[in-house]
Motif scaffolding. Structure first.
Motif, mmCIF file in Angstrom:
data_model
loop_
_atom_site.group_PDB
_atom_site.id
_atom_site.type_symbol
_atom_site.label_atom_id
_atom_site.label_comp_id
_atom_site.label_asym_id
_atom_site.label_seq_id
_atom_site.Cartn_x
_atom_site.Cartn_y
_atom_site.Cartn_z
ATOM 1 N N VAL A 183 71.954 -67.099 4.068
ATOM 2 C CA VAL A 183 71.187 -66.018 4.023
ATOM 3 C C VAL A 183 70.114 -65.433 3.146
ATOM 4 C CG1 VAL A 183 72.791 -65.422 1.807
ATOM 5 C CG2 VAL A 183 72.349 -63.203 2.916
ATOM 6 N N ALA A 184 69.471 -64.797 3.535
ATOM 7 C CA ALA A 184 68.229 -63.660 3.455
ATOM 8 C C ALA A 184 68.446 -62.803 2.726
ATOM 9 C CB ALA A 184 67.014 -64.292 4.288
ATOM 10 N N PHE A 185 67.821 -62.007 1.805
ATOM 11 C CA PHE A 185 67.503 -61.027 1.100
ATOM 12 C C PHE A 185 66.269 -60.650 0.853
ATOM 13 C CE2 PHE A 185 71.336 -63.469 -1.446
ATOM 14 C CZ PHE A 185 72.565 -62.591 -1.131
ATOM 15 N N ASP A 186 65.957 -59.437 1.002
ATOM 16 C CA ASP A 186 64.606 -58.905 1.442
ATOM 17 C C ASP A 186 64.310 -57.350 1.299
ATOM 18 O OD1 ASP A 186 61.814 -58.946 1.319
ATOM 19 O OD2 ASP A 186 61.365 -59.725 3.062
ATOM 20 N N GLY A 187 63.729 -57.022 0.850
ATOM 21 C CA GLY A 187 63.256 -55.179 0.618
ATOM 22 C C GLY A 187 62.928 -55.313 2.188
ATOM 23 N N ALA A 188 62.724 -53.681 1.766
ATOM 24 C CA ALA A 188 62.305 -53.172 3.236
ATOM 25 C C ALA A 188 61.074 -51.814 2.708
ATOM 26 C CB ALA A 188 63.266 -52.954 4.155
ATOM 27 N N ASP A 189 60.719 -50.898 3.432
ATOM 28 C CA ASP A 189 59.387 -50.287 3.659
ATOM 29 C C ASP A 189 60.134 -48.856 3.955
ATOM 30 O OD1 ASP A 189 57.697 -51.348 2.681
ATOM 31 O OD2 ASP A 189 57.379 -52.395 4.056
ATOM 32 N N GLU A 190 61.531 -49.018 5.003
ATOM 33 C CA GLU A 190 61.983 -47.970 5.631
ATOM 34 C C GLU A 190 63.321 -48.131 6.392
ATOM 35 O OE1 GLU A 190 59.717 -44.950 8.012
ATOM 36 O OE2 GLU A 190 61.230 -43.584 7.714
#
Ligand SMILES: O=C(CO)[C@H](O)[C@H](O)COP(=O)(O)O
Length: 370
Positions: A183-190
């Protein structure tokens, strides 16, 4: 999926972690959504009591440079309204931090399983809480796991938290292939209604994409400002990583594709000159009109930019990647990890299977892939 209960945060492992948190910025322009309201196919779940707020740790990134763009496209933050008092601004900023934290803790509770061995850790301010949530689970839980960063910031976070660090190219090889990340977790801008993403506000998009596609499933974690019906509605530009030598020609090509004012990102306030990525490249921020989904297209429309500069997300992504000098783009589109299995395209999924949005009231909106 079972509802998770809130686990109180353990003390942060080191002061270094606090320092690393201060390295992210929040650009300052407020941009409202102009897109007509469209219902999201999301499931709203309120599972946590609101976590205690953490210290505000962003400096403003208002650049005075005239020839560069500062990353000025952060969705409207209540903290920047001139009508708010300093106390109200600080409380609004802490609401955003609480929202990020709630989203991160819930996403980790629901998607990081004890049997997981390789875990991708993205970049940005929200991911700091993802690491906190993992640490809060205790060493028996995370000890057997290895964490793969998306750049120097997340490498530092993993190291400072005392988690096992490795790199994308150091995974074990089984049957001639590097093992996938669980699994990978990451943020986002939109994040749009179909879980397409804009990423790269923190200039880490290239490695973020490599880690996302290496994962069996990718989970986006964000606050309520990032949820949007269509991309380029709140976050107005697409971050594009380019070879510095090619930047002038890429700018010209982008304008020809209908991007009115693409600009090289400034490194200010922390670095004079251009923003240089972990890969030694530059970032161009290219504005486009709101990006269409396939369902927005009429039978005669192609979404190829020829109709008033309107592009469909994947069509634009494909065309951008044909431009010489562009090494990667901050559009994450196509299909997700679950769909990749049925399509026989494992290892090529860019989209998240779910996006977690912390809201201002302390609840978490979960937007699941259809
Ligand atoms: O894509 C990214 C960095 O390149 C980040 O994930 C994105 O900018 C979100 O950051 P934050 O969590 O600070 O809002």
């Amino acid at each position: 999926m079972a509802a998770a209960s809130f686990r109180p945060r353990q003390p942060s492992p080191t002061a270094t972690l606090q320092l690393l948190r201060s390295l992210r910025f929040t650009p300052s322009t407020s941009i409202g959504s102009s897109f007509p309201s469209i219902a999201f196919a999301s499931t709203r779940r309120t599972l946590y009591t609101r976590p205690t707020s953490s210290a505000t740790r962003h400096g403003a990134a208002t650049s005075t440079a005239t020839s560069f763009a500062s990353p000025r496209h952060r969705p409207a933050a209540p903290s920047h309204s001139p009508s708010l008092s300093p106390r109200a601004m600080s409380s609004a900023a802490s609401l955003v931090e609480s929202a990020k934290k709630a989203a991160a803790f819930q996403a980790v509770d629901e998607h990081l399983l004890p049997e997981h061995r390789f875990v991708g850790i993205g970049s940005g301010s929200t991911v700091v809480y993802v690491v906190d949530a993992i640490v809060a689970k205790g060493p028996e839980f995370y000890g057997p796991m290895t964490f793969i960063p998306t750049g120097s910031q997340s490498k530092g976070l993993i190291r400072a938290a005392g988690l096992n660090l490795s790199n994308l190219d150091e995974r074990p090889v089984v049957d001639g292939k590097s093992v996938p990340l669980d699994v990978a977790f990451d943020g986002a801008d939109e994040v749009d209604e179909d879980l397409n993403l804009i990423k790269g506000g923190g200039a880490c998009l290239f490695q973020e994409k490599l880690v996302a596609i290496a994962a069996k499933k990718f989970i986006a974690v964000a606050d309520y400002r990032k949820q949007s019906p269509r991309l380029c509605t709140k976050w107005l530009t697409i971050p594009i990583e380019v070879l510095p030598l090619s930047a002038p020609d890429v700018l010209t090509r982008l304008q020809a594709m209908g991007s009115p004012k693409p600009a090289i990102r400034s490194g200010l306030p922390s670095k004079a000159g251009e923003c240089v990525t972990d890969n030694g490249m530059w970032i161009i921020d290219a504005p486009f009109p709101p990006l269409l989904l396939p369902k927005d297209l009429s039978p005669s429309e192609e979404g190829d930019g020829k109709n008033a500069g309107k592009w469909e997300v994947s069509r634009l992504a494909q065309e951008l990647l044909k431009v010489p000098g562009i090494v990667e783009i901050g559009l994450f589109h196509g299909f997700n990890g679950n769909q990749a299995v049925s399509l026989g395209q494992v290892g090529q999924a860019q989209k998240p299977v779910a996006a977690y949005f912390g809201t201002a009231d302390g609840s978490v909106d979960v937007q699941l892939a259809a």
